[in-house]
Design a protein around this motif. Structure first.
Motif, mmCIF file in Angstrom:
data_model
loop_
_atom_site.group_PDB
_atom_site.id
_atom_site.type_symbol
_atom_site.label_atom_id
_atom_site.label_comp_id
_atom_site.label_asym_id
_atom_site.label_seq_id
_atom_site.Cartn_x
_atom_site.Cartn_y
_atom_site.Cartn_z
ATOM 1 N N VAL A 12 0.865 -1.179 0.000
ATOM 2 C CA VAL A 12 0.000 0.000 0.000
ATOM 3 C C VAL A 12 0.910 1.240 0.000
ATOM 4 N N PRO A 13 0.595 2.277 -0.794
ATOM 5 C CA PRO A 13 1.476 3.443 -0.807
ATOM 6 C C PRO A 13 1.584 4.112 0.566
ATOM 7 N N ALA A 14 2.798 4.522 0.926
ATOM 8 C CA ALA A 14 3.013 5.116 2.250
ATOM 9 C C ALA A 14 2.537 6.569 2.288
ATOM 10 N N LEU A 15 2.422 7.203 1.147
ATOM 11 C CA LEU A 15 1.942 8.593 1.123
ATOM 12 C C LEU A 15 0.594 8.619 0.395
ATOM 13 N N GLY A 16 -0.426 9.034 1.137
ATOM 14 C CA GLY A 16 -1.772 9.054 0.558
ATOM 15 C C GLY A 16 -2.375 10.448 0.638
ATOM 16 N N LEU A 17 -3.698 10.495 0.516
ATOM 17 C CA LEU A 17 -4.414 11.769 0.452
ATOM 18 C C LEU A 17 -5.511 11.800 1.515
ATOM 19 N N GLY A 18 -5.482 12.805 2.384
ATOM 20 C CA GLY A 18 -6.576 13.009 3.328
ATOM 21 C C GLY A 18 -7.695 13.801 2.654
ATOM 22 N N ALA A 30 -14.499 21.447 -8.126
ATOM 23 C CA ALA A 30 -13.677 21.091 -9.295
ATOM 24 C C ALA A 30 -12.193 21.185 -8.935
ATOM 25 N N ALA A 31 -11.829 22.219 -8.172
ATOM 26 C CA ALA A 31 -10.416 22.382 -7.773
ATOM 27 C C ALA A 31 -10.011 21.245 -6.833
ATOM 28 N N GLN A 32 -10.915 20.868 -5.939
ATOM 29 C CA GLN A 32 -10.598 19.784 -4.998
ATOM 30 C C GLN A 32 -10.412 18.462 -5.732
ATOM 31 N N LEU A 33 -11.280 18.257 -6.713
ATOM 32 C CA LEU A 33 -11.170 17.028 -7.506
ATOM 33 C C LEU A 33 -9.843 17.001 -8.260
ATOM 34 N N ARG A 34 -9.468 18.147 -8.811
ATOM 35 C CA ARG A 34 -8.172 18.231 -9.520
ATOM 36 C C ARG A 34 -7.022 17.928 -8.555
ATOM 37 N N VAL A 38 -4.371 14.985 -9.171
ATOM 38 C CA VAL A 38 -2.924 15.246 -9.277
ATOM 39 C C VAL A 38 -2.170 14.326 -8.308
ATOM 40 N N GLY A 39 -2.697 14.185 -7.112
ATOM 41 C CA GLY A 39 -2.065 13.291 -6.129
ATOM 42 C C GLY A 39 -2.046 11.853 -6.614
ATOM 43 N N ILE A 40 -3.163 11.412 -7.151
ATOM 44 C CA ILE A 40 -3.227 10.037 -7.667
ATOM 45 C C ILE A 40 -2.167 9.859 -8.758
ATOM 46 N N GLY A 41 -2.066 10.863 -9.607
ATOM 47 C CA GLY A 41 -1.084 10.818 -10.699
ATOM 48 C C GLY A 41 0.344 10.717 -10.186
ATOM 49 N N LYS A 42 0.577 11.231 -8.988
ATOM 50 C CA LYS A 42 1.913 11.185 -8.387
ATOM 51 C C LYS A 42 2.123 9.919 -7.550
ATOM 52 N N GLY A 43 1.165 9.011 -7.599
ATOM 53 C CA GLY A 43 1.326 7.745 -6.873
ATOM 54 C C GLY A 43 0.705 7.738 -5.492
ATOM 55 N N LYS A 240 -1.160 22.625 -6.424
ATOM 56 C CA LYS A 240 0.241 23.009 -6.226
ATOM 57 C C LYS A 240 0.771 22.433 -4.902
ATOM 58 N N ARG A 241 -0.043 22.499 -3.882
ATOM 59 C CA ARG A 241 0.381 21.993 -2.575
ATOM 60 C C ARG A 241 0.473 20.469 -2.585
ATOM 61 N N VAL A 242 -0.446 19.820 -3.306
ATOM 62 C CA VAL A 242 -0.369 18.354 -3.388
ATOM 63 C C VAL A 242 0.956 17.957 -4.042
#
Ligand code: NAP
Length: 277
Positions: A12-18, A30-34, A38-43, A240-242
């Motif tokens: 399981v990836p060690a860095l995820g998204l809250g 829409a911005a939140q979804l983006r 972007v995070g998913i795209g970065k793994g 950008k922050r993600v």
């Protein structure tokens, strides 16, 4: 991307998204979804949500993020303690599945301890697992004494993870809870790994961030990721922050960095009660 091993050897990836506070109020969805995409795209393909977050609206946002790519995302959700009777746990999970527009949740957690006996909640978890509605289950905000009670009351429990508050300012778990989870083979998840954003402005982080060519946020996250078996789930609604946060996955803090961080944020010298948000 670093990984954490789950029962059965799954990585399981060690860095995820809250996702707390996402999808609610007058948020720019829409911005939140983006930001999530972007995070998913970065793994960062582990997404943490809960029935509590925006009364299901965070789960509904996650549904949009995972649409068309369900199999590559590890979805974590949580049952509220007030719903965590055997039947209530099943009902809550089914509601979350609807919100998430999926047939299964990868990891389902008891959000924090309530008044239902643990045996009830875990019987619900087992029912859900047998029905293929969840793949793993675990707990959140459990300290060592809670894990002791769980072991006594539900010795057969296959608790896969314990999600707790962990960041540079809240290091109490290093004293006893983290070693205990390591010994038991229970993955840990660090919530509020950025101290809800407060840590980022700490001037002391600047020098280390500069050395690694990243932001203070990435250093704070790399600190949590240095521990084997630790998953970190920063939340940001901004692409950008993600991206800044994603950089943490590639940082290796050396002895000099860790000594500097210990000076700024001393490790525990005795038992501290578990921090909770
Ligand atoms: P956090 O991830 O430590 O911090 C989130 C805050 O930091 C937000 O205000 C975010 O603002 C800001 N931020 C994120 N990245 C940033 C960056 N690179 N630069 C500057 N600011 C940045 O706190 P959290 O959201 O409370 O915790 C993370 C996740 O853990 C939650 O979302 C939730 O999934 C989970 N959680 C679980 C529990 C539990 O009881 N199990 C409790 C709390 C949280 P923007 O969004 O505006 O960028």
């Amino acid at each position: 991307m670093k990984h954490v091993e789950f029962p059965g050897g799954e990585k399981v990836p060690a860095l995820g998204l809250g996702t707390w506070k996402m999808g609610v109020g007058d948020a720019d969805e829409a911005a939140q979804l983006r930001a999530l995409m972007v995070g998913i795209g970065k793994g960062m393909t582990l997404i943490d949500t809960a029935e509590m977050y925006g009364d299901g609206r965070s789960e509904q946002l996650v549904a949009k993020a995972i649409e068309g790519q369900r199999d590559r995302i590890f979805v974590v959700s949580k049952v509220l303690p007030g719903n965590a009777s055997r039947k209530g746990t099943i009902k809550a999970c089914e509601n979350s599945l609807k919100n998430l527009n999926t047939t299964f949740i990868d990891l389902y957690l008891l959000h924090w301890r309530g008044t239902y006996p643990l045996a009830e909640t875990f019987a619900g978890f087992e029912d859900l697992k047998a029905a293929g509605k969840i793949r793993h289950y675990g707990v959140s905000n459990f300290d060592v004494d809670d894990l002791d009670e769980l072991a006594a009351e539900v010795p057969e429990a296959q608790c896969a993870a314990n999600q707790v508050q962990y960041n540079l300012s809240d290091r109490g778990i290093e004293w006893d809870l983290y070693p205990r989870c390591q010994k038991d083979g229970v993955a840990m998840m660090a919530y509020c790994p950025l101290g809800q954003g407060r840590l980022i402005n700490n001037a002391g982080l600047g020098a280390i961030a500069q050395k690694h060519g990243v932001t203070n946020a990435a250093i704070a996250l790399a600190f949590t990721l240095r521990l084997p078996g630790m998953i970190s789930i920063p939340k940001s609604s901004h692409e950008k922050r993600v991206l800044e946060n994603a950089a943490a996955a590639d940082i290796v803090l050396d002895a000099e960095d860790l000594a500097a961080l210990d000076k700024l944020f001393p490790p525990p010298r005795k038992k501290r009660s578990l921090a909770m948000t």
